[in-house]
Design a protein around this motif. Structure first.
Motif, PDB file in Angstrom:
ATOM      1  N   ALA A  93       0.851  -1.186   0.000  1.00 27.71           N
ATOM      2  CA  ALA A  93       0.000   0.000   0.000  1.00 27.71           C
ATOM      3  C   ALA A  93       0.887   1.237   0.000  1.00 27.71           C
ATOM      4  O   ALA A  93       2.038   1.192   0.437  1.00 27.71           O
ATOM      5  N   PHE A  94       0.336   2.333  -0.510  1.00 29.03           N
ATOM      6  CA  PHE A  94       1.035   3.609  -0.490  1.00 29.03           C
ATOM      7  C   PHE A  94       0.027   4.703  -0.158  1.00 29.03           C
ATOM      8  O   PHE A  94      -1.179   4.510  -0.277  1.00 29.03           O
ATOM      9  N   VAL A  95       0.539   5.830   0.266  1.00 28.36           N
ATOM     10  CA  VAL A  95      -0.273   7.002   0.611  1.00 28.36           C
ATOM     11  C   VAL A  95       0.259   8.180  -0.190  1.00 28.36           C
ATOM     12  O   VAL A  95       1.473   8.396  -0.247  1.00 28.36           O
ATOM     13  N   VAL A  96      -0.657   8.915  -0.790  1.00 24.99           N
ATOM     14  CA  VAL A  96      -0.279  10.133  -1.512  1.00 24.99           C
ATOM     15  C   VAL A  96      -0.777  11.323  -0.700  1.00 24.99           C
ATOM     16  O   VAL A  96      -1.974  11.464  -0.457  1.00 24.99           O
ATOM     17  N   ARG A  97       0.167  12.153  -0.274  1.00 26.28           N
ATOM     18  CA  ARG A  97      -0.199  13.375   0.459  1.00 26.28           C
ATOM     19  C   ARG A  97      -0.783  14.391  -0.528  1.00 26.28           C
ATOM     20  O   ARG A  97      -0.442  14.381  -1.698  1.00 26.28           O
ATOM     21  N   LYS A  98      -1.592  15.299  -0.005  1.00 24.34           N
ATOM     22  CA  LYS A  98      -2.162  16.344  -0.861  1.00 24.34           C
ATOM     23  C   LYS A  98      -1.072  17.263  -1.403  1.00 24.34           C
ATOM     24  O   LYS A  98      -1.155  17.744  -2.524  1.00 24.34           O
ATOM     25  N   GLU A  99      -0.052  17.481  -0.615  1.00 28.75           N
ATOM     26  CA  GLU A  99       1.104  18.298  -1.009  1.00 28.75           C
ATOM     27  C   GLU A  99       2.362  17.620  -0.490  1.00 28.75           C
ATOM     28  O   GLU A  99       2.313  16.938   0.530  1.00 28.75           O
ATOM     29  N   PRO A 100       3.503  17.815  -1.153  1.00 25.61           N
ATOM     30  CA  PRO A 100       4.745  17.251  -0.618  1.00 25.61           C
ATOM     31  C   PRO A 100       5.039  17.812   0.772  1.00 25.61           C
ATOM     32  O   PRO A 100       4.690  18.959   1.072  1.00 25.61           O
ATOM     33  N   ASP A 102       6.977  19.562   3.724  1.00 28.03           N
ATOM     34  CA  ASP A 102       7.914  20.688   3.675  1.00 28.03           C
ATOM     35  C   ASP A 102       9.091  20.458   4.621  1.00 28.03           C
ATOM     36  O   ASP A 102       9.839  21.371   4.936  1.00 28.03           O
ATOM     37  N   HIS A 103       9.267  19.224   5.072  1.00 22.54           N
ATOM     38  CA  HIS A 103      10.382  18.881   5.944  1.00 22.54           C
ATOM     39  C   HIS A 103      10.832  17.443   5.638  1.00 22.54           C
ATOM     40  O   HIS A 103      10.245  16.783   4.783  1.00 22.54           O
ATOM     41  N   GLY A 104      11.853  16.991   6.332  1.00 29.28           N
ATOM     42  CA  GLY A 104      12.350  15.636   6.101  1.00 29.28           C
ATOM     43  C   GLY A 104      12.773  15.451   4.661  1.00 29.28           C
ATOM     44  O   GLY A 104      13.478  16.272   4.090  1.00 29.28           O
ATOM     45  N   ARG A 105      12.300  14.408   4.040  1.00 28.25           N
ATOM     46  CA  ARG A 105      12.669  14.102   2.660  1.00 28.25           C
ATOM     47  C   ARG A 105      11.749  14.764   1.646  1.00 28.25           C
ATOM     48  O   ARG A 105      11.931  14.596   0.446  1.00 28.25           O
ATOM     49  N   GLY A 106      10.757  15.499   2.122  1.00 28.41           N
ATOM     50  CA  GLY A 106       9.889  16.263   1.236  1.00 28.41           C
ATOM     51  C   GLY A 106       9.036  15.403   0.324  1.00 28.41           C
ATOM     52  O   GLY A 106       8.653  15.835  -0.763  1.00 28.41           O
ATOM     53  N   LYS A 107       8.708  14.217   0.764  1.00 25.66           N
ATOM     54  CA  LYS A 107       7.979  13.281  -0.093  1.00 25.66           C
ATOM     55  C   LYS A 107       6.486  13.582  -0.139  1.00 25.66           C
ATOM     56  O   LYS A 107       5.899  14.016   0.841  1.00 25.66           O
ATOM     57  N   GLN A 108       5.902  13.297  -1.288  1.00 22.05           N
ATOM     58  CA  GLN A 108       4.453  13.369  -1.430  1.00 22.05           C
ATOM     59  C   GLN A 108       3.851  11.971  -1.449  1.00 22.05           C
ATOM     60  O   GLN A 108       2.729  11.767  -1.009  1.00 22.05           O
ATOM     61  N   PRO A 112       6.285   1.993  -0.319  1.00 24.13           N
ATOM     62  CA  PRO A 112       7.378   1.340  -1.037  1.00 24.13           C
ATOM     63  C   PRO A 112       7.832   2.158  -2.243  1.00 24.13           C
ATOM     64  O   PRO A 112       7.111   3.040  -2.712  1.00 24.13           O
ATOM     65  N   GLU A 113       9.014   1.828  -2.742  1.00 23.87           N
ATOM     66  CA  GLU A 113       9.529   2.450  -3.964  1.00 23.87           C
ATOM     67  C   GLU A 113       8.622   2.031  -5.120  1.00 23.87           C
ATOM     68  O   GLU A 113       8.371   0.848  -5.331  1.00 23.87           O
ATOM     69  N   LEU A 114       8.107   3.004  -5.884  1.00 23.07           N
ATOM     70  CA  LEU A 114       7.136   2.705  -6.930  1.00 23.07           C
ATOM     71  C   LEU A 114       7.629   2.979  -8.347  1.00 23.07           C
ATOM     72  O   LEU A 114       6.922   2.680  -9.310  1.00 23.07           O
ATOM     73  N   ALA A 115       8.820   3.514  -8.493  1.00 25.26           N
ATOM     74  CA  ALA A 115       9.337   3.816  -9.836  1.00 25.26           C
ATOM     75  C   ALA A 115       9.357   2.549 -10.691  1.00 25.26           C
ATOM     76  O   ALA A 115       9.876   1.512 -10.273  1.00 25.26           O
ATOM     77  N   GLY A 116       8.723   2.644 -11.854  1.00 24.67           N
ATOM     78  CA  GLY A 116       8.680   1.521 -12.780  1.00 24.67           C
ATOM     79  C   GLY A 116       7.717   0.410 -12.396  1.00 24.67           C
ATOM     80  O   GLY A 116       7.653  -0.620 -13.062  1.00 24.67           O
ATOM     81  N   LYS A 117       6.935   0.605 -11.337  1.00 28.02           N
ATOM     82  CA  LYS A 117       6.016  -0.428 -10.853  1.00 28.02           C
ATOM     83  C   LYS A 117       4.570  -0.071 -11.204  1.00 28.02           C
ATOM     84  O   LYS A 117       4.190   1.097 -11.212  1.00 28.02           O
ATOM     85  N   ARG A 118       3.775  -1.126 -11.459  1.00 26.98           N
ATOM     86  CA  ARG A 118       2.350  -0.948 -11.762  1.00 26.98           C
ATOM     87  C   ARG A 118       1.547  -0.835 -10.474  1.00 26.98           C
ATOM     88  O   ARG A 118       1.697  -1.656  -9.565  1.00 26.98           O
ATOM     89  N   VAL A 142       6.894  10.233  -9.519  1.00 27.04           N
ATOM     90  CA  VAL A 142       7.886   9.328  -8.926  1.00 27.04           C
ATOM     91  C   VAL A 142       8.130   8.108  -9.807  1.00 27.04           C
ATOM     92  O   VAL A 142       8.820   7.172  -9.412  1.00 27.04           O
ATOM     93  N   GLY A 143       7.551   8.102 -11.010  1.00 27.49           N
ATOM     94  CA  GLY A 143       7.812   7.039 -11.966  1.00 27.49           C
ATOM     95  C   GLY A 143       6.922   5.815 -11.882  1.00 27.49           C
ATOM     96  O   GLY A 143       7.198   4.803 -12.522  1.00 27.49           O
ATOM     97  N   ALA A 144       5.853   5.883 -11.100  1.00 28.58           N
ATOM     98  CA  ALA A 144       4.919   4.755 -11.025  1.00 28.58           C
ATOM     99  C   ALA A 144       4.134   4.652 -12.326  1.00 28.58           C
ATOM    100  O   ALA A 144       3.920   5.648 -13.018  1.00 28.58           O
ATOM    101  N   ILE A 145       3.706   3.446 -12.646  1.00 28.70           N
ATOM    102  CA  ILE A 145       2.878   3.192 -13.824  1.00 28.70           C
ATOM    103  C   ILE A 145       1.466   2.914 -13.323  1.00 28.70           C
ATOM    104  O   ILE A 145       1.220   1.893 -12.668  1.00 28.70           O
ATOM    105  N   VAL A 146       0.549   3.824 -13.590  1.00 30.55           N
ATOM    106  CA  VAL A 146      -0.817   3.705 -13.077  1.00 30.55           C
ATOM    107  C   VAL A 146      -1.618   2.796 -14.009  1.00 30.55           C
ATOM    108  O   VAL A 146      -1.856   3.123 -15.166  1.00 30.55           O
ATOM    109  N   ALA A 147      -2.024   1.640 -13.475  1.00 31.62           N
ATOM    110  CA  ALA A 147      -2.757   0.635 -14.249  1.00 31.62           C
ATOM    111  C   ALA A 147      -4.253   0.899 -14.260  1.00 31.62           C
ATOM    112  O   ALA A 147      -4.979   0.300 -15.053  1.00 31.62           O
TER     113      ALA A 147
END
Length: 184
Positions: A93-100, A102-108, A112-118, A142-147
């Motif tokens: 499972a993954f969670v998408v924040r509404k906005e990246p 503004d601290h830490g690694r700044g992730k949205q 798990p790592e999703l680059a190149g994954k369906r 982030v390079g995910a492939i949305v199926a």
């Protein structure tokens, strides 16, 4: 219709459909509101949601993770992850924040790592399609492939058309007619 789906429909009808005057995300007025968060966080409904959604996405090949825009998608993704594990499936499972952040690694996108994954974007109830589309935008960065997009309850509003026009498959488990409701 599966037994899990029938049970879920009854729970939604009795515990998540509210009648009155409501304003939807779209700004449109409605005489009922479907508050699926009331059930997606309920011990009776969460396993049913996971089972029904697993059935909905079972034929989509190569999917490794499910999730969407916080917060409506979070319990749906969690239910799929847990019910999937009980069936021998390995969905993360993954969670998408509404906005990246503004601290830490700044992730949205968290998880798990999703680059190149369906992946499948999930949502509890969809009206305009705005939340899944926002999640898709962040996932593609982030390079995910949305199926595709999989929704528990579709309000028979612009969501399906908007998501399909953007080039993504749209599926839903339960429609308004299943709940005895008319489109508004």
């Amino acid at each position: 219709m599966s037994n899990a789906r029938e049970e879920l429909i009854e729970l939604i009808k009795s515990g998540a459909v509210f009648h009155g005057d409501f304003t939807l995300t779209s700004g449109k007025k409605a005489t009922y509101y479907i508050d699926l968060r009331k059930l997606s966080l309920d011990h009776r409904a969460a396993p049913l949601i996971g089972q029904v959604m697993l059935d909905l996405i079972a034929d989509i090949d190569g999917v490794v993770a499910v999730g969407g825009l916080t917060m409506g998608a979070d319990p749906i993704a969690s239910a799929i992850l847990h019910q999937g594990a009980s069936r021998g499936k390995t969905y993360d499972a993954f969670v998408v924040r509404k906005e990246p952040k503004d601290h830490g690694r700044g992730k949205q996108v968290e998880g798990p790592e999703l680059a190149g994954k369906r992946v499948i974007v999930v949502e509890d109830t969809s009206t305009t399609g705005g939340s899944p589309l926002k999640a898709i935008e962040a996932l593609e960065k982030v390079g995910a492939i949305v199926a595709g997009v999989a929704v528990v309850v579709d309000r028979q509003a612009p969501a399906k058309a908007r998501i399909e026009e953007a080039g993504y498959e749209y599926r839903y488990a339960i429609g308004l007619s299943d709940l005895g409701l008319d489109p508004q």
